[in-house]
Design an enzyme around this catalytic site. Structure first.
Site, PDB file in Angstrom:
ATOM      1  N   LYS A   1       0.829  -1.205   0.000  1.00 51.41           N
ATOM      2  CA  LYS A   1       0.000   0.000   0.000  1.00 51.41           C
ATOM      3  C   LYS A   1       0.863   1.254   0.000  1.00 51.41           C
ATOM      4  CE  LYS A   1      -1.777   1.586   4.059  1.00 51.41           C
ATOM      5  NZ  LYS A   1      -1.519   2.992   4.348  1.00 51.41           N
ATOM      6  N   ASN A   2       1.809   1.296   0.941  1.00 50.98           N
ATOM      7  CA  ASN A   2       2.563   2.547   1.103  1.00 50.98           C
ATOM      8  C   ASN A   2       3.632   2.760   0.038  1.00 50.98           C
ATOM      9  OD1 ASN A   2       0.949   3.363   3.148  1.00 50.98           O
ATOM     10  ND2 ASN A   2       2.319   2.667   4.795  1.00 50.98           N
TER      11      ASN A   2
ATOM     12  N   ARG B   1      -3.804   9.833   4.810  1.00 51.21           N
ATOM     13  CA  ARG B   1      -2.606  10.640   5.025  1.00 51.21           C
ATOM     14  C   ARG B   1      -1.779  10.749   3.745  1.00 51.21           C
ATOM     15  NH1 ARG B   1      -0.153  14.159   8.815  1.00 51.21           N
ATOM     16  NH2 ARG B   1       2.095  13.992   8.595  1.00 51.21           N
TER      17      ARG B   1
ATOM     18  N   CYS C   1      -5.335   7.438   9.545  1.00 50.65           N
ATOM     19  CA  CYS C   1      -5.563   6.812  10.844  1.00 50.65           C
ATOM     20  C   CYS C   1      -5.266   7.788  11.972  1.00 50.65           C
ATOM     21  CB  CYS C   1      -4.668   5.588  10.990  1.00 50.65           C
ATOM     22  SG  CYS C   1      -5.151   4.261   9.888  1.00 50.65           S
TER      23      CYS C   1
ATOM     24  N   ARG D   1      -0.346  14.180  14.029  1.00 48.91           N
ATOM     25  CA  ARG D   1       0.338  13.903  12.755  1.00 48.91           C
ATOM     26  C   ARG D   1       0.465  15.237  12.019  1.00 48.91           C
ATOM     27  NH1 ARG D   1      -1.930   8.468   9.946  1.00 48.91           N
ATOM     28  NH2 ARG D   1       0.175   8.353   9.118  1.00 48.91           N
TER      29      ARG D   1
ATOM     30  N   ASP E   1       3.924  -0.028  12.263  1.00 43.59           N
ATOM     31  CA  ASP E   1       2.717  -0.604  11.679  1.00 43.59           C
ATOM     32  C   ASP E   1       2.519  -2.072  12.072  1.00 43.59           C
ATOM     33  OD1 ASP E   1       2.121   1.794  10.529  1.00 43.59           O
ATOM     34  OD2 ASP E   1       2.840   1.271   8.532  1.00 43.59           O
TER      35      ASP E   1
ATOM     36  N   ILE F   1       7.373   6.232  17.518  1.00 45.22           N
ATOM     37  CA  ILE F   1       7.009   7.078  16.359  1.00 45.22           C
ATOM     38  C   ILE F   1       5.750   7.899  16.637  1.00 45.22           C
ATOM     39  CG2 ILE F   1       6.611   7.096  13.850  1.00 45.22           C
ATOM     40  CD1 ILE F   1       9.101   5.499  14.254  1.00 45.22           C
TER      41      ILE F   1
ATOM     42  N   ARG G   1      -9.041  -0.805   3.614  1.00 46.14           N
ATOM     43  CA  ARG G   1      -8.175   0.290   3.154  1.00 46.14           C
ATOM     44  C   ARG G   1      -6.802  -0.237   2.766  1.00 46.14           C
ATOM     45  NH1 ARG G   1      -7.234   5.097   7.047  1.00 46.14           N
ATOM     46  NH2 ARG G   1      -5.701   5.395   5.400  1.00 46.14           N
TER      47      ARG G   1
HETATM   48  N1  EPU Z   1       5.986  14.307  11.867  1.00 46.18           N
HETATM   49  C1  EPU Z   1       6.128  15.622  12.242  1.00 46.18           C
HETATM   50  N2  EPU Z   1       5.960  16.596  11.302  1.00 46.18           N
HETATM   51  C2  EPU Z   1       5.646  16.303  10.015  1.00 46.18           C
HETATM   52  C3  EPU Z   1       5.514  14.956   9.631  1.00 46.18           C
HETATM   53  C4  EPU Z   1       5.693  13.973  10.591  1.00 46.18           C
HETATM   54  O1  EPU Z   1       6.384  15.930  13.391  1.00 46.18           O
HETATM   55  O2  EPU Z   1       5.510  17.261   9.228  1.00 46.18           O
HETATM   56  C5  EPU Z   1       6.147  13.268  12.884  1.00 46.18           C
HETATM   57  C6  EPU Z   1       4.871  12.454  13.099  1.00 46.18           C
HETATM   58  O3  EPU Z   1       3.998  13.091  13.965  1.00 46.18           O
HETATM   59  C7  EPU Z   1       5.398  11.164  13.659  1.00 46.18           C
HETATM   60  C8  EPU Z   1       6.759  11.019  12.970  1.00 46.18           C
HETATM   61  O4  EPU Z   1       7.064  12.300  12.427  1.00 46.18           O
HETATM   62  O5  EPU Z   1       5.599  11.283  15.028  1.00 46.18           O
HETATM   63  C9  EPU Z   1       6.839  10.004  11.892  1.00 46.18           C
HETATM   64  O6  EPU Z   1       5.723  10.069  11.051  1.00 46.18           O
HETATM   65  P1  EPU Z   1       5.851   9.902   9.483  1.00 46.18           P
HETATM   66  O7  EPU Z   1       5.671  11.242   8.874  1.00 46.18           O
HETATM   67  O8  EPU Z   1       7.037   9.091   9.130  1.00 46.18           O
HETATM   68  O9  EPU Z   1       4.566   9.042   9.210  1.00 46.18           O
HETATM   69  P2  EPU Z   1       3.718   9.200   7.919  1.00 46.18           P
HETATM   70  O10 EPU Z   1       4.607   9.519   6.793  1.00 46.18           O
HETATM   71  O11 EPU Z   1       2.544  10.047   8.218  1.00 46.18           O
HETATM   72  C10 EPU Z   1       3.959   6.719   7.087  1.00 46.18           C
HETATM   73  C11 EPU Z   1       3.019   5.622   6.787  1.00 46.18           C
HETATM   74  C12 EPU Z   1       2.424   5.079   8.077  1.00 46.18           C
HETATM   75  C13 EPU Z   1       3.559   4.605   8.984  1.00 46.18           C
HETATM   76  C14 EPU Z   1       4.560   5.746   9.208  1.00 46.18           C
HETATM   77  C15 EPU Z   1       5.768   5.341   9.991  1.00 46.18           C
HETATM   78  C16 EPU Z   1       2.129   6.270   4.651  1.00 46.18           C
HETATM   79  C17 EPU Z   1       0.975   6.761   3.875  1.00 46.18           C
HETATM   80  N3  EPU Z   1       1.939   6.122   5.951  1.00 46.18           N
HETATM   81  O12 EPU Z   1       3.181   7.723   7.753  1.00 46.18           O
HETATM   82  O13 EPU Z   1       1.613   3.979   7.729  1.00 46.18           O
HETATM   83  O14 EPU Z   1       3.038   4.223  10.223  1.00 46.18           O
HETATM   84  O15 EPU Z   1       5.002   6.251   7.926  1.00 46.18           O
HETATM   85  O16 EPU Z   1       6.414   4.302   9.368  1.00 46.18           O
HETATM   86  O17 EPU Z   1       3.183   5.989   4.107  1.00 46.18           O
HETATM   87  C18 EPU Z   1      -0.351   2.699   7.723  1.00 46.18           C
HETATM   88  O18 EPU Z   1      -0.010   2.294   6.606  1.00 46.18           O
HETATM   89  O19 EPU Z   1      -1.316   2.208   8.358  1.00 46.18           O
HETATM   90  C19 EPU Z   1       0.386   3.793   8.324  1.00 46.18           C
HETATM   91  C20 EPU Z   1      -0.084   4.483   9.363  1.00 46.18           C
END
Ligand code: EPU
Length: 422
Positions: free
Chosen positions: A26-27, A84, A108, A113, A308, A330, A401
């Site tokens: 998915k990601n 997201r 989620c 976030r 995850d 995280i 999803r």
């Molecule tokens: N963060 C910030 N500022 C930002 C962006 C992120 O502070 O501008 C913080 C977040 O709050 C969090 C940390 O950085 O504490 C890491 O979050 P990250 O941005 O890496 O997560 P994401 O990119 O929103 C993706 C996956 C998630 C997975 C995380 C961590 C996608 C669409 N989602 O989320 O997947 O948990 O990386 O590996 O790629 C899922 O597939 O169910 C899912 C939640």
């Protein structure tokens, strides 16, 4: 119409048998779909998972350039608020069209976030950010290449973010000059995207390292020329099936996967006493000792233990002998499943928003459940499989999803799981 899953539990018996193939990630797929905005021609996809989030991303792409009251491309609010990954579209859209309007992304509920890293990155590339009526409007500045373009920049991420790395990398592909992303995410899905983009005219170095360097094309679009993006196997699905097989499998082989992408999990499985055999693209879990040993877990960015897989791992630990902690580094709201597992019979203490303690083994019993989020939903499927009695899991959409026709695939392993419309 809403649907739910009905699962007849195995009461702790290890009965599942057979093979289960892993679908495309998915990601990875969602980001590659977003990247199609950078292309002059059509990008063919292979191994695209048939899941709801992919459909939502395709709808966002289709609606991107539909006429709207606001000038320029807009990400539809009702869809973007559901996932997201919608935010990843902002990078390529801004790069190509010079402007993008979007709402705060949904997805989620895992605690805070924020999107500060994205906005700071866009600003560093010369863009301006305006907030208007719950929408963000980002516009590129003028460079030697003309209005609305981005310029390369050196961007250091104070914390590692998967989607921020992807978004700014995609924005930089068409920019003027070089962009360097430091403290970038190293997830294999990013590497797969880089590899494909480079085949199609991008110049990106540093895949799988914390420093990604992009030499912008200065506006020249990428060309697929018939080459397909092949979605890599989903490592979270792989890991979830490993955990399911360890708890409820007689002998289960997980095929079409990339075992090295789940090393962080396999090492803990072996330490817990699970019998794991690894091949080139498959993992076999065989019945090992009756009693598994507890192992503590700490989530971490790749190659560490994936957040995850944290909820499925918690279910695993309810069946292990001893005490273990899960430290979630995280997200700060990812233990919402704990209360439900306790209702099923687990012994879990939430120490703080980042740490829980699990004591096992405890038999689980049937309950009426509702998916708290996508990965939590799958953890409930695993818990229901282990439990005694028939459990229901409402809000199947959250599982759909991210997991393709999960009930049909689990039925083939011998699980009695049905989808019911409610
Ligand atoms: N963060 C910030 N500022 C930002 C962006 C992120 O502070 O501008 C913080 C977040 O709050 C969090 C940390 O950085 O504490 C890491 O979050 P990250 O941005 O890496 O997560 P994401 O990119 O929103 C993706 C996956 C998630 C997975 C995380 C961590 C996608 C669409 N989602 O989320 O997947 O948990 O990386 O590996 O790629 C899922 O597939 O169910 C899912 C939640």
């Amino acid at each position: 119409m809403k649907s739910r899953f009905v699962v007849e539990g195995l009461a702790g018996h290890k009965k599942l048998r057979g093979t289960i193939a892993v679908k495309g990630a998915k990601n990875a797929a969602l980001k590659a779909l977003a990247a199609t905005v950078l292309f002059e021609d059509t990008v063919p996809f292979e191994n695209l998972p048939d899941i709801e989030d992919v459909k939502r991303m395709q709808e966002l792409l289709a609606g991107l350039l539909a006429p709207s009251e606001v000038e320029g491309p807009v990400l539809k609010k009702d869809i973007a608020e559901r996932l997201r990954a919608s935010i990843v579209l902002t990078g390529p859209t801004l790069a190509r069209y010079g402007t993008v309007t979007f709402p705060f992304p949904g997805g989620c509920v895992l605690g805070e976030r924020p999107i500060d890293l994205f906005l700071e990155g866009f600003r560093a590339m010369g863009a301006t950010v305006k907030e208007q009526d719950d929408l963000f409007v980002i516009s590129g500045s003028s460079t030697s290449l003309g209005a609305g373009k981005l310029r390369g920049a050196k961007i250091f991420f104070p914390s590692v973010s998967v989607t921020a790395t992807e978004t700014l990398m995609l924005a930089a592909v068409l920019a003027d000059g070089q962009t360097m992303l430091q403290n970038a995410a190293m997830e294999p899905e990013i590497g797969a995207l880089i590899e494909y983009l480079n085949l199609c005219g991008a110049d990106i170095a540093g895949a799988g390292t914390p420093t990604i360097t992009i030499n912008g094309t200065g506006g020249t679009l990428l060309r697929a020329q018939g080459r397909a993006y092949i979605t890599p196997p989903d490592r979270i699905e792989t890991g979830s099936f490993v955990i399911l097989a360890a708890l409820a499998g007689d002998e289960v082989t997980i095929t079409d996967c990339e075992p090295r992408h789940v090393d962080a999990l396999l090492v803990l499985m072996r330490r817990a006493g699970v019998t794991v055999e690894v091949g080139n693209n498959f993992i076999t879990i065989k019945q090992g000792p009756t009693l598994l040993k507890s192992v503590s877990v700490r989530t971490h960015e790749y190659p560490g233990f994936p957040t995850d897989l944290q909820a499925p791992m918690a279910v695993f630990l309810t069946q292990c002998q001893g005490e273990a902690t899960i430290l979630e580094t995280i997200f700060d709201g990812r233990f919402r499943y704990a209360d439900d597992l306790v209702r099923m019979g687990a012994t879990i203490t939430v120490m703080n928003p980042h740490k829980i303690l699990i004591k096992g083994p405890t038999p689980l019993t049937r309950k009426e459940l509702e998916s708290p989020d996508l990965r939590g939903g799958l953890a409930y499927l695993i818990a229901a499989t282990v439990a005694e009695g028939t459990s229901t899991i409402d809000n199947a959409y959250l599982i759909d999803r991210g997991y393709e026709h999960i009930e049909e695939r689990l039925q083939k392993l011998g699980l009695n799981i049905q989808r019911e419309e409610v």
